[in-house]
Design an enzyme around this catalytic site. Structure first.
Site, PDB file in Angstrom:
ATOM      1  N   SER A 129       0.818  -1.211   0.000  1.00 48.01           N
ATOM      2  CA  SER A 129       0.000   0.000   0.000  1.00 48.01           C
ATOM      3  C   SER A 129       0.851   1.258   0.000  1.00 48.01           C
ATOM      4  O   SER A 129       1.924   1.285   0.599  1.00 48.01           O
ATOM      5  CB  SER A 129      -0.917   0.030   1.215  1.00 48.01           C
ATOM      6  OG  SER A 129      -1.691   1.212   1.192  1.00 48.01           O
ATOM      7  N   LYS A 184      -4.605  -6.777   3.453  1.00 47.42           N
ATOM      8  CA  LYS A 184      -4.625  -5.657   2.497  1.00 47.42           C
ATOM      9  C   LYS A 184      -6.052  -5.382   2.007  1.00 47.42           C
ATOM     10  O   LYS A 184      -6.446  -4.232   1.815  1.00 47.42           O
ATOM     11  CB  LYS A 184      -3.695  -5.948   1.313  1.00 47.42           C
ATOM     12  CG  LYS A 184      -3.730  -4.871   0.222  1.00 47.42           C
ATOM     13  CD  LYS A 184      -3.264  -3.540   0.762  1.00 47.42           C
ATOM     14  CE  LYS A 184      -3.236  -2.347  -0.160  1.00 47.42           C
ATOM     15  NZ  LYS A 184      -3.847  -2.248  -1.411  1.00 47.42           N
ATOM     16  N   HIS A 187      -7.721  -3.527   4.668  1.00 49.08           N
ATOM     17  CA  HIS A 187      -7.140  -2.167   4.632  1.00 49.08           C
ATOM     18  C   HIS A 187      -7.921  -1.335   3.610  1.00 49.08           C
ATOM     19  O   HIS A 187      -8.327  -0.201   3.873  1.00 49.08           O
ATOM     20  CB  HIS A 187      -5.658  -2.260   4.236  1.00 49.08           C
ATOM     21  CG  HIS A 187      -5.039  -0.961   3.789  1.00 49.08           C
ATOM     22  ND1 HIS A 187      -5.283  -0.404   2.548  1.00 49.08           N
ATOM     23  CD2 HIS A 187      -4.197  -0.092   4.408  1.00 49.08           C
ATOM     24  CE1 HIS A 187      -4.626   0.732   2.431  1.00 49.08           C
ATOM     25  NE2 HIS A 187      -3.956   0.949   3.547  1.00 49.08           N
ATOM     26  N   ASN A 188      -8.147  -1.914   2.446  1.00 51.74           N
ATOM     27  CA  ASN A 188      -8.850  -1.167   1.397  1.00 51.74           C
ATOM     28  C   ASN A 188     -10.315  -0.935   1.761  1.00 51.74           C
ATOM     29  O   ASN A 188     -10.876   0.102   1.420  1.00 51.74           O
ATOM     30  CB  ASN A 188      -8.729  -1.901   0.062  1.00 51.74           C
ATOM     31  CG  ASN A 188      -7.365  -1.702  -0.573  1.00 51.74           C
ATOM     32  OD1 ASN A 188      -6.397  -1.426   0.116  1.00 51.74           O
ATOM     33  ND2 ASN A 188      -7.271  -1.849  -1.869  1.00 51.74           N
ATOM     34  N   GLU A 191     -10.239   1.901   3.861  1.00 51.35           N
ATOM     35  CA  GLU A 191      -9.930   3.030   2.953  1.00 51.35           C
ATOM     36  C   GLU A 191     -11.226   3.553   2.297  1.00 51.35           C
ATOM     37  O   GLU A 191     -11.478   4.758   2.268  1.00 51.35           O
ATOM     38  CB  GLU A 191      -8.946   2.516   1.902  1.00 51.35           C
ATOM     39  CG  GLU A 191      -8.585   3.444   0.761  1.00 51.35           C
ATOM     40  CD  GLU A 191      -7.650   2.720  -0.254  1.00 51.35           C
ATOM     41  OE1 GLU A 191      -6.573   2.231   0.153  1.00 51.35           O
ATOM     42  OE2 GLU A 191      -8.003   2.647  -1.447  1.00 51.35           O
TER      43      GLU A 191
END
Ligand code: 6PG
Length: 470
Positions: A129, A184, A187-188, A191
């Site tokens: 990232s 990840k 995480h997105n 986000e």
């Protein structure tokens, strides 16, 4: 330089190229595999004297890397990853390590790990990232794979990673097989939620209070100087200040409001549903992007409904929005971490939440000052079931929830959509309720489907004939 390169990079687009230059600059000469000789030369030219070499031939590329070879793929997720692996497979040697650094779907990573490890090769699924600048100057990286192979690439990845304020590298082995890509993905998802939250507040300022982009930028910049400090806040005020050179207008005003997505937010929501973990702030952020793409329907809707006689946005919004964002941000992170806990148990990842929070402190898109506090919360209590149950986080929510409610109320009264802020407050209210109205749902289920229910005053499973049979 042949035979002396330390690292292989396949996929020399923005991310691959920049990460390669980052590695080269940090003492790890890189072999890059391009799809043509021209692209291979271009890669070398762009390197500005850094120790990299471009190849168009996979055999020459592999021959140039010191064994056992670490080879990273930074190609679009999906079929391209399978295609590159299929091309490499006959050329690999035992202990070569393939690192998929793209945003791959975690179940694909499990399949690829099983396949490659079964053949004696190493495989890591690694979330990377930080976009272009992160790749070049220090990304946050979330690898998943074996401990043994991690130790082999650890020094190199630590060196090129972003560093948190305390100097700690923002890379760590998350766990086995698909754990890195799963982290990840979530995480997105976070986000998406944070971006949606900021856009709702921007909507209030811009279309509710009629502030200029420059004024909103100043507000966001002041927020970025304190508790709300974070990359997404920072880029938002920079975007709001940008003037389109061609028209002299604020560029953000000229950008189409149809938001695109590549799938990671959706995967977060989909898997949360499969796991039975509520992540409504993330779900609604995905839905909000989807709704944004229904432009024609929205145009018809705008003509049909008009202003609906709603009041204009209360000027109190200016005072409450900051704390609202703070509360919604904490709630979005809390949902993401609760999903990671559930996924860790279900998929055997053995994730350490403090480690996850710690490597998100710098380099990645959701980096923020608040991640230091999250790291602290999970270090103090590794088994914390939900971030909102941490004492210090609860103090933040106790101080900010009123402003979140007031913000949502004013936005709703003015007819300004605020699905993320609204879902966030509803989630908080759900978590803090010892008793929810779901007893009625259980009764309804039993009424129409004899699905049974449990009682709070007696052990066992019950069914009731709710009305006399006719
Ligand atoms: C990152 C970003 C990166 C990418 C997003 C964009 O962490 O660096 O998350 O991976 O920019 O996947 O996703 P959407 O196109 O779905 O918004």
């Amino acid at each position: 330089m042949s035979e002396h390169l330390e690292f292989g990079m396949i996929g020399l687009g923005t991310m691959g190229r920049n990460l390669a230059f980052n590695l080269a600059e940090n003492g790890y000469p890189v072999a890059g595999l391009a799809t043509s000789e021209e692209k291979a030369r271009n890669f070398e030219n762009l390197a500005n004297g850094l120790p990299v070499r471009g190849f168009a031939d996979p055999k020459q590329f592999l021959a140039s890397i010191r064994k056992p070879r670490p080879i990273m793929l930074l190609v679009p997720a999906g079929q391209p990853v399978d295609d590159v692996i299929a091309e490499l497979k006959p050329l690999l040697e035992p202990d070569d390590l393939i690192i998929d650094g793209g945003n791959s779907y975690f179940k694909d990573t499990d399949r690829r790990s099983a396949d490659l490890e079964g053949l004696g090769f190493g495989f890591f699924g690694m979330g990377v990232s930080g976009g272009e600048s992160g790749a070049r100057h220090g990304p946050s990286m979330m690898p998943g794979g074996s401990e043994r192979l991690w130790e082999r690439v650890r020094p190199l990845l630590e060196k090129v990673s972003a560093k948190a304020e305390d100097g700690a590298p923002c890379v760590a082995l998350m766990g086995p097989h698909s754990s890195g890509h799963y982290v990840k993905t979530v995480h997105n998802g976070i986000e998406y939620a944070l971006m949606q939250g900021v856009s709702e507040i921007y909507d209030g300022f811009r279309n509710g209070l009629g502030l200029s982009n420059a004024e909103i930028a100043d507000i966001f910049e002041s927020w970025d100087a304190a508790e709300l400090k974070g990359f997404l806040m920072q880029i938002s005020y920079q975007v709001l200040r940008y003037t389109d050179p061609g028209t002299g207008q604020s560029l953000v005003d000229l950008i189409s409001d149809k938001a695109k997505q590549k799938g990671t937010g959706k995967w977060t929501s989909q898997d949360a549903m499969d796991l039975g973990v509520p992540v409504p702030s993330i779900d609604i952020a995905v839905a909000a992007r989807e709704l944004s793409s229904y432009k024609d329907d929205r145009l018809t809707g705008a003509a049909l409904y008009g202003t609906m006689g709603l009041t204009s946005l209360s000027s109190d919004f200016k005072q409450t929005a900051r704390n609202a964002m703070m509360a919604a941000m904490a709630i979005a992170y809390a949902q993401g971490f609760s999903q990671l806990s559930a996924a860790s148990a279900e998929y055997g990842y053995s994730l350490k939440m403090d480690k996850v929070a710690s490597i998100w402190r710098a380099g990645c898109i959701i980096r923020s000052a608040f991640l230091q506090q999250i790291t602290h919360a999970f270090t103090s209590n590794p088994n914390l079931p939900n971030l909102l149950l941490d004492k210090e986080v609860s103090e933040i929510l106790s101080k900010t929830h009123r402003d979140l409610r007031a913000t949502v109320q004013s936005l709703m009264a003015a007819g300004i959509p605020c699905p993320m802020l609204c879902s966030s407050v509803a989630y908080l209210d759900g978590i803090r309720r010892a008793k929810l109205p779901t007893n009625l749902i259980q009764a309804q289920r039993d009424y129409f489907g004899a699905h049974t229910y449990e009682r709070i005053d007696q052990e066992g499973t019950f069914h009731t004939q709710w009305v006399p049979e006719v």
